[in-house]
Design a protein around this motif. Structure first.
Motif, PDB file in Angstrom:
ATOM      1  N   UNK A   4       0.942  11.566  -0.288  1.00  0.00           N
ATOM      2  CA  UNK A   4       0.850  10.427  -1.217  1.00  0.00           C
ATOM      3  C   UNK A   4       0.047   9.282  -0.595  1.00  0.00           C
ATOM      4  N   UNK A   5       0.353   8.989   0.667  1.00  0.00           N
ATOM      5  CA  UNK A   5      -0.346   7.872   1.311  1.00  0.00           C
ATOM      6  C   UNK A   5      -1.827   8.202   1.477  1.00  0.00           C
ATOM      7  N   UNK A   8       2.076   7.637  -7.673  1.00  0.00           N
ATOM      8  CA  UNK A   8       3.308   7.322  -6.967  1.00  0.00           C
ATOM      9  C   UNK A   8       4.399   6.818  -7.906  1.00  0.00           C
ATOM     10  N   UNK A  14       3.801   3.759  -0.872  1.00  0.00           N
ATOM     11  CA  UNK A  14       4.720   3.970  -2.005  1.00  0.00           C
ATOM     12  C   UNK A  14       6.170   3.639  -1.636  1.00  0.00           C
ATOM     13  N   UNK A  34      16.719   7.343   6.426  1.00  0.00           N
ATOM     14  CA  UNK A  34      16.656   8.344   7.493  1.00  0.00           C
ATOM     15  C   UNK A  34      16.879   7.724   8.869  1.00  0.00           C
ATOM     16  N   UNK A  35      16.345   6.515   9.087  1.00  0.00           N
ATOM     17  CA  UNK A  35      16.364   5.980  10.455  1.00  0.00           C
ATOM     18  C   UNK A  35      17.319   4.813  10.655  1.00  0.00           C
ATOM     19  N   UNK A  76      14.067  17.041   4.808  1.00  0.00           N
ATOM     20  CA  UNK A  76      13.331  15.826   5.161  1.00  0.00           C
ATOM     21  C   UNK A  76      11.908  16.131   5.608  1.00  0.00           C
ATOM     22  N   UNK A  85       8.865   8.618   9.923  1.00  0.00           N
ATOM     23  CA  UNK A  85       9.079   9.594   8.859  1.00  0.00           C
ATOM     24  C   UNK A  85       7.861  10.509   8.727  1.00  0.00           C
ATOM     25  N   UNK A 126      15.719   4.117  -4.732  1.00  0.00           N
ATOM     26  CA  UNK A 126      16.225   5.427  -5.153  1.00  0.00           C
ATOM     27  C   UNK A 126      17.202   6.034  -4.160  1.00  0.00           C
ATOM     28  N   UNK A 127      16.796   6.010  -2.881  1.00  0.00           N
ATOM     29  CA  UNK A 127      17.620   6.656  -1.868  1.00  0.00           C
ATOM     30  C   UNK A 127      18.707   5.732  -1.330  1.00  0.00           C
ATOM     31  N   UNK A 169       9.034   4.693  -2.551  1.00  0.00           N
ATOM     32  CA  UNK A 169      10.019   5.756  -2.334  1.00  0.00           C
ATOM     33  C   UNK A 169      10.053   6.141  -0.855  1.00  0.00           C
ATOM     34  N   UNK A 170       8.874   6.055  -0.209  1.00  0.00           N
ATOM     35  CA  UNK A 170       8.786   6.435   1.201  1.00  0.00           C
ATOM     36  C   UNK A 170       9.518   5.415   2.076  1.00  0.00           C
ATOM     37  N   UNK A 194       5.268  12.623   1.469  1.00  0.00           N
ATOM     38  CA  UNK A 194       5.003  11.197   1.705  1.00  0.00           C
ATOM     39  C   UNK A 194       3.606  11.013   2.284  1.00  0.00           C
ATOM     40  N   UNK A 240       9.562  14.982  -4.242  1.00  0.00           N
ATOM     41  CA  UNK A 240      10.076  14.408  -2.992  1.00  0.00           C
ATOM     42  C   UNK A 240      11.561  14.082  -3.131  1.00  0.00           C
ATOM     43  N   UNK A 241      11.902  13.468  -4.264  1.00  0.00           N
ATOM     44  CA  UNK A 241      13.298  13.100  -4.493  1.00  0.00           C
ATOM     45  C   UNK A 241      14.190  14.332  -4.494  1.00  0.00           C
ATOM     46  N   UNK A 286       6.304  12.546  -6.540  1.00  0.00           N
ATOM     47  CA  UNK A 286       7.424  11.654  -6.256  1.00  0.00           C
ATOM     48  C   UNK A 286       8.751  12.286  -6.654  1.00  0.00           C
ATOM     49  N   UNK A 321       9.860  16.372   2.609  1.00  0.00           N
ATOM     50  CA  UNK A 321       9.696  15.022   2.072  1.00  0.00           C
ATOM     51  C   UNK A 321       8.637  14.260   2.845  1.00  0.00           C
ATOM     52  N   UNK A 326       0.829  -1.207   0.000  1.00  0.00           N
ATOM     53  CA  UNK A 326       0.000   0.000   0.000  1.00  0.00           C
ATOM     54  C   UNK A 326       0.865   1.259   0.000  1.00  0.00           C
ATOM     55  N   UNK A 334       8.435   4.119   8.629  1.00  0.00           N
ATOM     56  CA  UNK A 334       7.527   4.952   7.838  1.00  0.00           C
ATOM     57  C   UNK A 334       6.710   5.863   8.751  1.00  0.00           C
ATOM     58  N   UNK A 379      13.223   5.998   1.696  1.00  0.00           N
ATOM     59  CA  UNK A 379      13.615   7.207   2.419  1.00  0.00           C
ATOM     60  C   UNK A 379      13.619   6.943   3.926  1.00  0.00           C
ATOM     61  N   UNK A 380      12.579   6.254   4.407  1.00  0.00           N
ATOM     62  CA  UNK A 380      12.474   5.991   5.845  1.00  0.00           C
ATOM     63  C   UNK A 380      13.665   5.158   6.325  1.00  0.00           C
TER      64      UNK A 380
END
Lengths: 342, 259, 275
Positions: free
Chosen positions: C254-255, C214, B108, B118-119, C244, C30, B205-206, B110-111, C251, C234-235, C231, C247, B106, C27, B114-115
Motif C-alpha cells: 500500500x505504501x 487505502x 495509510x 502490534x508493538x 501479521x 511492522x 480499526x484495530x 490502518x497501518x 501494508x 489486511x484487516x 485494506x 499484513x 502519507x 510502522x 496495526x503497528x
C-alpha cells in the motif's frame, strides 16, 4: 567614554552561517548625531544595524554603548529602538496599545502610561488616531506609530531601516523634516540605513558609506558629495565619469588610455560629475548620442574615442542636436581626486 | 445555447451524486418502519430518539469526542512550537523534522493502528484508550502543522523582533504578538483536526477493546448486526453536527482562508 | 530569522520525537516483519503472498479500482471544475462550499447511503422494476460497481477542488485565444487546458488514487467479503487469520503504491509538457 564614542563598534565581524557579511568593522558614533549607513544592498549596512540592536550575534568583536560592553546583552535589555522598514506594527492592537507596548513591559501603568503614550502620539501628530487598529492607517501614519512606539521608550539609540523608501515624494520630504526636528528636540542618537544617497545627504550629520561588509568612507554630507575617496563612493554619489590614473595617463573604463589636459594630482583616479564637463571647446571630441531635457539643464551622452562621457549643460546655452560633433574639456581642476580605484 | 446549459446541467448532476445520498440518509432516519428503506415508510422520530438510548453509542461518542478534542489539542500543543521553529529559526535538520511531522498524512491509517497494536498494545500492555489517543494525535499533527505554518507564513517575522526590542523576551513576544495574530489559523486547525479525527476509521480499526471504541467503528459494528434506520439517524445527526461547526467557523472566522 | 539552535530544537523536538516514536518506528518495525523469516532477511513472504491467486486478484482489483476511480474523477472533475470556475464569484463560492461539504461528513454515513440506493430493494432496483426493465432485482451491492460508485463519490470532491485551483490560475485569455486561433473544444482541452493544469491534476490524482487504494469503509460496506480490496484483506489477515506477516506485506504494498502513484503521475504530467 567620551561623547565622540558613545556607541562603538570594535573589530566587529558578522556572518550568516558561513557567509561573512561584515568584516572587522570599526566605527565610533557620537552622542546625539544623526548618522547614515549608506550602501547598495548586500553591503552589510542592515546586518550592522541588526547587530547593534542585538538581533544578531557577532562572530567576533565588541559593541560598547554609553561606556558599557553590550556585545552579549540580549536585545530586549539594550534600550535601542528600531523602526523597521515594514514598520512591524502589531495588527491586533490599537495605535495606543502599540505605543504602550514597551512601557507596559516596564511595569508602567495608570496615569503615567496614558500621559507618556499621549505625549508620544502628540509628538507625531496622531492623537486623533489613538483608538484605531493599525492596519487601517496609511503607510505614513503607520511609520509615525512605529516611530512613537520606539521614542516613548526613550532609547539611547534610535535606528531606522530605510525610513523614507516606502513613502511617496511629498511624504518623504515631510518625514525627513520631522525626523530632523525630533532628533534635535530629543537629542537622541539616530542611525539610519539607506541605499539612497539623496536621502543620506539630505538627512544625516555624518555618512558612513559601506561596501562589501567594510567601511569605504566616513564623512559629512559635503565631504562625501564633494570629495569621494574612491571610485565606488564617487560612482555612488553621482560622479558619472570615472578615470583611473596609471603611469601618468588617464585610463577610461574600457581600458583606453588618454593624455590628460594638464599635470595630474597624486591620486589613483579622477572623477567628474556631468556638470564638470565643459562643452564647446577643449582637446576632446565626441558625438552626441543622446540628449535629454532635465528642467534647468540638458544631459548629453557623448561617444568619444575613449568611451561614453556624460555631460550636462544649462538650457540657457544653445543645445547640440543628436549626432553633432562636440568639442569638450575635462578640466583637472574640476575633477575630484580619488585615493582608491576599483 | 448548448454552452449556456452546460454548467447548470453538469453541476446539477454532480451535486445530486455528491449530496443526494446524504438527503436519503436524512429521509430514511425519519422512517416509521423497522428496516432501512427509501422512500421511508411513514414518518416518526423514533429512530432519532433511539440513537440516544443505545448505550454503546453513548460510550463511543464520548470516546470519539475525547479523541477528537484531546488529540487535536495535543497535536496543536506539539505542532505550534514545531511550526514556529520551522518558520522562524534556522532549524538544524529542518527537512527531517518536516518529514517526520508530515508522514502521518502519507501512510495509510490502518497501518498505523496495526503497528501500534502490534508493538505497543500487545507487548507493552499500553491501554487501548492511550493507543487511540496517540494514533489520533499523530494523525492530526500534519494538519495542525500545515495550517499553523500557513498562518505563520502570512505573519511578518519582524513583529517579534520589534516586540523584543521593546523589552519583551522572545517567549513573551510569541505570546504577546504571534499568538494573538494566528488565533484564527489555530482555530481553523482545531476544527480541521477535530473533523478529521472524529470521522477517522482506519486508524481506529484495530484499536478497540471492551467498552473502548470510536463512534464510527461502533457504527460499523452495529450495522453488521442490526439493519434498522438508527445508524442512518446517527449519521444524519453527526453530519449536521459537522456541517454546523464548519458553517459557524466559516461565518465567524472565514475558515476557508486557512485550509 | 532567529539564530539560536538550541531554542529551535527545543521547540521542534517534541513534535518530531512524538511522530518518530508513535508513528515512524512502529510502522518501520511492522514493515520490516514482512522481510524477515527466522531472523533472516528474505523476500519469501512476498513470494508467498503473490503465489496465492486470491491475493493476486485482490491486488489487481485494488489497482484497477484505484485507476478507474482516478480516471473517472479526472473526467468528471474537469467538467465540474470548468463549470464552477466559469460561474460568477458569488455562485462560485457557494458551489465550492457544496463540493467541500461532503468532506466534512463521516465517510461511514456517506457510504451507508449507498446501501439504501443500491440494495436489492433500493431506489435503483425499484426504479428499474417500475419501468419494467427487469423483473428480478439486480445485484449491485457487493459488486465492484458498488465499490467504484462509493469510492468515486467519496473522493471526487478532492479532484474537483484541486482542479478548481489549477483552472483559476489558468491565464485569463488562454482559452479564448486558442478558440480564436481555430482550435475546437477537444484541441483546446488537450493543447491548452490540460498542459496548464497538470499540477492540479497530479495533486488531485494522487489524492484520489491513494485515497481509493487505502479506503477501508467503502469496500467493507459496499464490497463485503465478496469484493475484497487490500485494506479489507489486511484487516481479515489480522483479525481472522492472525497473520501479521501477511499484513505487513500488504501494508508495504500500500505504501509503495501510494508513493509510486505520486511519482508516476508527476512523470506523466511532465512528459505531456515536453511534447
Amino acid at each position: 567614554m567620551s561623547d565622540a564614542s558613545f556607541l562603538s563598534l570594535d573589530k566587529l565581524s558578522l556572518a550568516y552561517g558561513k557567509t561573512i557579511a561584515v568584516k572587522e568593522l570599526d566605527l565610533d558614533i557620537r552622542k546625539g548625531e544623526l548618522l547614515a549607513l549608506l550602501g547598495p544592498s548586500g553591503c552589510g549596512k542592515t546586518t550592522t544595524m541588526r547587530a547593534i540592536a542585538g538581533l544578531m550575534t557577532p562572530v567576533s568583536g565588541r559593541i560598547t554603548l554609553d561606556g558599557a560592553d553590550i556585545t552579549r546583552v540580549p536585545a530586549n535589555r539594550r534600550n535601542i529602538g528600531l523602526v523597521f522598514q515594514s514598520y512591524a506594527l502589531f495588527p491586533h492592537l490599537t495605535v495606543f496599545e502599540n505605543v504602550a507596548f514597551g512601557l507596559k513591559l516596564q511595569g508602567i501603568g495608570g496615569d503615567e502610561l496614558t500621559r507618556r503614550v499621549d505625549a508620544g502620539l502628540k509628538s507625531v501628530g496622531l492623537t486623533a488616531f489613538s483608538g484605531r487598529k493599525t492596519p487601517d492607517l496609511s503607510g505614513g501614519q503607520q511609520q509615525r506609530v512605529a516611530l512613537a512606539r520606539s521614542m516613548v521608550m526613550q532609547p539611547k539609540v534610535l535606528m531606522l531601516d530605510e525610513p523614507l523608501s516606502n513613502l511617496d515624494a511629498r511624504l518623504r520630504l515631510e518625514m525627513r523634516t520631522e525626523l530632523q526636528r525630533m532628533q534635535k528636540e530629543t537629542g537622541v542618537t539616530m542611525i539610519f540605513v539607506t541605499h539612497d544617497q539623496v536621502e543620506a545627504l539630505a538627512l544625516a550629520d555624518r555618512i558612513v558609506v559601506m561596501r562589501d561588509g567594510a567601511i569605504e568612507q566616513i564623512g559629512t554630507p559635503e565631504e562625501i558629495y564633494n570629495n569621494p575617496v574612491s571610485s565606488f563612493v564617487a560612482d555612488f554619489v553621482g560622479f558619472e565619469n570615472l578615470f583611473a590614473i596609471r603611469n601618468g595617463k588617464l585610463v577610461a573604463a574600457g581600458g583606453i588610455e588618454l593624455d590628460p589636459a594638464g599635470p595630474l594630482p597624486d591620486a589613483a583616479g579622477l572623477a567628474w560629475r556631468p556638470r564638470a564637463i565643459a562643452l564647446g571647446a577643449g582637446p576632446f571630441t565626441g558625438t552626441v548620442r543622446g540628449v535629454s531635457f532635465a528642467g534647468g539643464t540638458r544631459e548629453y551622452l557623448l561617444e568619444s574615442g575613449f568611451g561614453t562621457v556624460k555631460a550636462e549643460a544649462d538650457v540657457s546655452v544653445p543645445g547640440y542636436p543628436l549626432n553633432a560633433e562636440v568639442a569638450f574639456d575635462m578640466p583637472i581642476s574640476a575633477a575630484a581626486p580619488l585615493h582608491r580605484f576599483g | 445555447m448548448t454552452q449556456r446549459l452546460y454548467a447548470p446541467i453538469i453541476l446539477l448532476l454532480v451535486m445530486i451524486f455528491l449530496i443526494g445520498p446524504f438527503f436519503i440518509i436524512v429521509a430514511a432516519s425519519f422512517s416509521a418502519g423497522d428496516t432501512l428503506a427509501f422512500p421511508p415508510q411513514g414518518f416518526s422520530l423514533k429512530w432519532i430518539a433511539k440513537v440516544f438510548t443505545v448505550e454503546s453509542f453513548r460510550q463511543s461518542f464520548a470516546v470519539s469526542m475525547f479523541l477528537a478534542i484531546g488529540g487535536t489539542l495535543t497535536a496543536l500543543l506539539l505542532g505550534i512550537p514545531a511550526s514556529y521553529a520551522m518558520s522562524r529559526y534556522k532549524l538544524p535538520l529542518s527537512e527531517t523534522v518536516r518529514f517526520l511531522v508530515s508522514t502521518p498524512i502519507i501512510v495509510p491509517g490502518i497501518i498505523v493502528g496495526l503497528a501500534l497494536l502490534r508493538y505497543f498494545v500487545i507487548p507493552v500492555g499500553l491501554s487501548i484508550t492511550l493507543a487511540l489517543f496517540l494514533a489520533h494525535t499523530a494523525l492530526v499533527l500534519p494538519y495542525a502543522v500545515r495550517v499553523v505554518s500557513a498562518s505563520l507564513a502570512n505573519l511578518r517575522s519582524d513583529m517579534e523582533e520589534a516586540a523584543v526590542l521593546l523589552g519583551s523576551s522572545r517567549l513573551g513576544a510569541f505570546f504577546r504578538v504571534v499568538l494573538p495574530n494566528i488565533r484564527g489559523g489555530i482555530l481553523a486547525a482545531f476544527i480541521l483536526g477535530f473533523v478529521t479525527s472524529f470521522n477517522q476509521v482506519p486508524v481506529s480499526l484495530f484499536l478497540s477493546g471492551p467498552g473502548v471504541r470510536t463512534l464510527p467503528i461502533d457504527m460499523l459494528g452495529y450495522m453488521e448486526i442490526v439493519f434498522d434506520p438508527s445508524v442512518a439517524a446517527l449519521s444524519a445527526l453527526l453530519a449536521f453536527l459537522s456541517i454546523g461547526i464548519v458553517f459557524a467557523a466559516e461565518r465567524f472566522l472565514g475558515f476557508s482562508r486557512y485550509v | 530569522m532567529f539564530q539560536n539552535r538550541t531554542e529551535a530544537l527545543a521547540l521542534a523536538l517534541p513534535a518530531a520525537v512524538f511522530a518518530a516514536l508513535v508513528f515512524v518506528v512502529p510502522v518501520v518495525l511492522l514493515l520490516s516483519e514482512g522481510f524477515k523469516s527466522a531472523d533472516q532477511w528474505t523476500l519469501s513472504a512476498y513470494v508467498d503472498f503473490f503465489s496465492q491467486s486470491l491475493n493476486r486478484t485482490v491486488f489487481l482489483r485494488t489497482l484497477k479500482l484505484g485507476a478507474l476511480v482516478t480516471l473517472a474523477a479526472a473526467v468528471i472533475g474537469y467538467a465540474t471544475a470548468y463549470a464552477i470556475v466559469s460561474l460568477p464569484p458569488g455562485a462560485k463560492g457557494k458551489m465550492i462550499g457544496l463540493v467541500v461539504l461532503p468532506l466534512m461528513i463521516s465517510p461511514v454515513a456517506r457510504t451507508y447511503a449507498w446501501i439504501v440506493i443500491l440494495g436489492r430493494t433500493g431506489i435503483v432496483n425499484q426504479a428499474l422494476m417500475a419501468v419494467g426493465l427487469t423483473d428480478e432485482p439486480f445485484r449491485i451491492l457487493f459488486t465492484e460497481t458498488a465499490v467504484f460508485i462509493g469510492l468515486l463519490q467519496l473522493f471526487l470532491p478532492l479532484m474537483v477542488i484541486s482542479l478548481i485551483s489549477a483552472l483559476e490560475n489558468l491565464p485569463r485569455d488562454a482559452v479564448p485565444a486558442a478558440r480564436v486561433l481555430g482550435a475546437n473544444w477537444f484541441q483546446v482541452f488537450w493543447k491548452v487546458i490540460l498542459p496548464l493544469t497538470r499540477e492540479g491534476l497530479v495533486v488531485g490524482g494522487t489524492l484520489v488514487f491513494t485515497g481509493s487504494m487505502t479506503a477501508y469503509i467503502t469496500p467493507a460496506i459496499l464490497g463485503g467479503s465478496k469484493v475484497l480490496m487490500l485494506e479489507t484483506l489486511l484487516y481479515q489477515q489480522v483479525t481472522v487469520a492472525n497473520n501479521f506477516v501477511s499484513a505487513s506485506v500488504i501494508a508495504f504494498i500500500l505504501i509503495v503504491m501510494s508513493f509510486a502513484a505520486n511519482i508516476l503521475l508527476k512523470r506523466i504530467a511532465t512528459a505531456r509538457n515536453r511534447t
